[in-house]
Scaffold this motif. Sequence first.
Motif, PDB file in Angstrom:
ATOM      1  N   SER A 113     -16.128  -8.330   5.729  1.00 42.73           N
ATOM      2  CA  SER A 113     -17.564  -7.956   5.573  1.00 42.73           C
ATOM      3  C   SER A 113     -17.527  -6.363   5.771  1.00 42.73           C
ATOM      4  N   ILE A 114     -16.867  -5.836   7.112  1.00 44.39           N
ATOM      5  CA  ILE A 114     -16.877  -4.556   7.017  1.00 44.39           C
ATOM      6  C   ILE A 114     -15.356  -4.204   7.011  1.00 44.39           C
ATOM      7  N   PRO A 115     -14.866  -3.801   5.736  1.00 44.92           N
ATOM      8  CA  PRO A 115     -13.338  -3.807   5.356  1.00 44.92           C
ATOM      9  C   PRO A 115     -12.539  -2.978   6.678  1.00 44.92           C
ATOM     10  N   ARG A 116     -11.562  -3.604   6.694  1.00 46.80           N
ATOM     11  CA  ARG A 116     -10.559  -3.043   7.633  1.00 46.80           C
ATOM     12  C   ARG A 116      -9.319  -3.129   6.969  1.00 46.80           C
ATOM     13  N   PRO A 117      -8.241  -2.104   7.406  1.00 43.00           N
ATOM     14  CA  PRO A 117      -7.153  -2.035   6.579  1.00 43.00           C
ATOM     15  C   PRO A 117      -6.314  -3.178   6.714  1.00 43.00           C
ATOM     16  N   GLY A 118      -5.544  -3.671   5.789  1.00 43.06           N
ATOM     17  CA  GLY A 118      -4.415  -4.688   5.755  1.00 43.06           C
ATOM     18  C   GLY A 118      -2.964  -4.135   5.968  1.00 43.06           C
ATOM     19  N   GLU A 119      -2.097  -5.330   5.874  1.00 40.46           N
ATOM     20  CA  GLU A 119      -0.825  -4.729   6.124  1.00 40.46           C
ATOM     21  C   GLU A 119      -0.381  -3.632   5.175  1.00 40.46           C
ATOM     22  N   VAL A 120      -0.903  -3.522   3.859  1.00 42.06           N
ATOM     23  CA  VAL A 120      -0.401  -2.519   3.099  1.00 42.06           C
ATOM     24  C   VAL A 120      -0.806  -1.350   3.625  1.00 42.06           C
ATOM     25  N   THR A 121      -1.813  -1.240   4.155  1.00 42.50           N
ATOM     26  CA  THR A 121      -2.451   0.176   4.768  1.00 42.50           C
ATOM     27  C   THR A 121      -1.670   0.575   5.957  1.00 42.50           C
ATOM     28  N   LEU A 122      -1.235  -0.494   6.822  1.00 43.38           N
ATOM     29  CA  LEU A 122      -0.655  -0.432   8.174  1.00 43.38           C
ATOM     30  C   LEU A 122       0.572  -0.081   7.982  1.00 43.38           C
ATOM     31  N   ALA A 123       1.413  -0.407   6.746  1.00 40.79           N
ATOM     32  CA  ALA A 123       2.804   0.166   6.257  1.00 40.79           C
ATOM     33  C   ALA A 123       2.703   1.763   5.706  1.00 40.79           C
ATOM     34  N   HIS A 124       1.489   2.327   5.675  1.00 42.27           N
ATOM     35  CA  HIS A 124       1.370   3.646   4.905  1.00 42.27           C
ATOM     36  C   HIS A 124       2.367   4.699   5.769  1.00 42.27           C
ATOM     37  N   ASN A 125       2.929   5.204   4.889  1.00 42.57           N
ATOM     38  CA  ASN A 125       4.201   6.327   5.148  1.00 42.57           C
ATOM     39  C   ASN A 125       5.283   5.628   5.700  1.00 42.57           C
ATOM     40  N   GLY A 126       5.467   4.200   5.660  1.00 39.87           N
ATOM     41  CA  GLY A 126       6.622   3.685   6.012  1.00 39.87           C
ATOM     42  C   GLY A 126       6.949   2.469   5.133  1.00 39.87           C
ATOM     43  N   VAL A 127       7.489   1.356   5.823  1.00 36.74           N
ATOM     44  CA  VAL A 127       7.892   0.368   4.747  1.00 36.74           C
ATOM     45  C   VAL A 127       7.120  -1.114   4.921  1.00 36.74           C
ATOM     46  N   LEU A 128       6.837  -1.775   4.083  1.00 36.24           N
ATOM     47  CA  LEU A 128       6.294  -3.044   3.705  1.00 36.24           C
ATOM     48  C   LEU A 128       7.380  -4.003   3.530  1.00 36.24           C
ATOM     49  N   PHE A 129       7.716  -4.962   4.149  1.00 29.32           N
ATOM     50  CA  PHE A 129       9.019  -5.743   3.901  1.00 29.32           C
ATOM     51  C   PHE A 129       8.303  -7.212   3.840  1.00 29.32           C
ATOM     52  N   LEU A 130       8.638  -7.746   2.497  1.00 30.86           N
ATOM     53  CA  LEU A 130       7.946  -9.110   2.246  1.00 30.86           C
ATOM     54  C   LEU A 130       9.366  -9.961   1.992  1.00 30.86           C
ATOM     55  N   ASP A 131       9.602 -10.800   3.125  1.00 29.40           N
ATOM     56  CA  ASP A 131      10.960 -11.686   2.974  1.00 29.40           C
ATOM     57  C   ASP A 131      10.647 -12.903   2.212  1.00 29.40           C
ATOM     58  N   GLU A 132      11.212 -13.693   1.476  1.00 28.51           N
ATOM     59  CA  GLU A 132      11.190 -14.864   0.666  1.00 28.51           C
ATOM     60  C   GLU A 132       9.929 -14.613  -0.198  1.00 28.51           C
ATOM     61  N   LEU A 133      10.182 -13.685  -1.069  1.00 30.85           N
ATOM     62  CA  LEU A 133       9.111 -13.266  -1.968  1.00 30.85           C
ATOM     63  C   LEU A 133       8.366 -14.262  -3.063  1.00 30.85           C
ATOM     64  N   PRO A 134       8.862 -15.303  -3.479  1.00 31.58           N
ATOM     65  CA  PRO A 134       8.479 -16.168  -4.346  1.00 31.58           C
ATOM     66  C   PRO A 134       7.521 -17.031  -3.470  1.00 31.58           C
ATOM     67  N   GLU A 135       7.792 -17.182  -2.138  1.00 28.63           N
ATOM     68  CA  GLU A 135       7.000 -18.304  -1.291  1.00 28.63           C
ATOM     69  C   GLU A 135       5.597 -17.731  -0.985  1.00 28.63           C
ATOM     70  N   PHE A 136       5.418 -16.246  -1.160  1.00 31.45           N
ATOM     71  CA  PHE A 136       3.852 -15.835  -1.138  1.00 31.45           C
ATOM     72  C   PHE A 136       3.204 -16.340  -2.514  1.00 31.45           C
ATOM     73  N   SER A 137       1.750 -16.532  -2.261  1.00 31.58           N
ATOM     74  CA  SER A 137       1.303 -17.098  -3.236  1.00 31.58           C
ATOM     75  C   SER A 137       1.036 -15.962  -4.228  1.00 31.58           C
ATOM     76  N   ARG A 138       1.070 -16.415  -5.635  1.00 30.81           N
ATOM     77  CA  ARG A 138       0.990 -15.512  -6.711  1.00 30.81           C
ATOM     78  C   ARG A 138      -0.114 -14.769  -6.745  1.00 30.81           C
ATOM     79  N   ALA A 139      -1.355 -15.086  -6.455  1.00 25.18           N
ATOM     80  CA  ALA A 139      -2.702 -14.201  -6.129  1.00 25.18           C
ATOM     81  C   ALA A 139      -2.603 -13.283  -5.031  1.00 25.18           C
ATOM     82  N   THR A 140      -1.745 -13.665  -3.986  1.00 25.57           N
ATOM     83  CA  THR A 140      -1.484 -12.521  -3.036  1.00 25.57           C
ATOM     84  C   THR A 140      -0.609 -11.480  -3.499  1.00 25.57           C
ATOM     85  N   LEU A 141       0.293 -11.967  -4.314  1.00 27.89           N
ATOM     86  CA  LEU A 141       1.317 -10.853  -4.755  1.00 27.89           C
ATOM     87  C   LEU A 141       0.719  -9.913  -5.813  1.00 27.89           C
TER      88      LEU A 141
END
Length: 334
Positions: A113-141
């Motif tokens: 409701s009050i927007p907070r940064p998610g994992e993508v923003t917490l990885a800013h200037n760095g690396v976001l690692f998604l292991d087992e990519l097809p196991e994430f829901s399609r909507a999330t990806l």
Amino acid sequence: PLPKIQFGTETAGCGDVDFAEVRGQQVVKRALEIAAAGGHNVLMVGAPGSGKTMLARRLPTILPPMTEDEILEVTKIYSIAGLLNGKKQIVLERPFRSPHHTVSASALIGGGSIPRPGEVTLAHNGVLFLDELPEFSRATLEVLRQPLEDGVVTISRVQASMSFPANIILISAQNPCPCGWNGTRDKVHECTCKLHEIERYNRKISGPLLDRIDIQVSVPRLEYEDLKDKAVGESSAQIRSRVVKARDIQRKRFEGSGVHCNAQMNKKQLNEFCKMQPQAEAMLGKYFTALGLSARTHDRIIKVARTIADLAGSEEISAAHIAEAIQLRTSVQR
């Protein structure tokens, strides 16, 4: 006030890890070096235990140190997210975030409701690692498409719209099929998946999302001889020195433009800074038609080739640079 530190000297990393510990996998290590040098996204496809996670966790150790501005940006983000404490009041290392595949879309991209940064923003200037990519829901990806393209996350609410920075290197990994052994030519394990199961597994990753991943490389299963090889590979420090030189070239190239690496180039910059030799133009045209590549893929191949040329210290993009970029983009069979 910030403590007195010498900016640009901290080695990014995830604990005591080093590329020297990785046996074999020369092609994949080369791909990750190019990714670090140009800020390119990577997909690694390989059987279970082939070393995908091990390789991904070592990528931050070859990234260039953060600048003062980058340190301040990341520290502000972590302060807003409530992740700073008495012991850690400033973030000096490039972030490495690895959310579980059960993560929700709002946790990945940010929200509330009050927007907070998610994992993508917490990885800013760095690396976001998604292991087992097809196991994430399609909507999330699918929510990754905007930040991968624009480097920013925009969250709209009734009261207001907020934007969070999201300049990341996406490193993703997956098995070739649900059981993990399809196409691996493993002498012990045989794929037990049916064709429709493999297709359904790979369909979770949409074409538009794959189009935004510059490097797609196969990670082969290691042989016993590779594991017992006593030769010490290149250390992260050695690889990092080449990455830093390539990034210095890009920093001077894009000075004052707001662009920091080759992966962020727009169309105008692509035309200005990616001069190709005639043989390179001919090769790219041949494969563009033969492989039915999209316009976005065409541009991303040129960006990767520009990074390869920077690592080689070349002003022009040669046929060899284009050939390696095409190979790194099209080696995974889906």
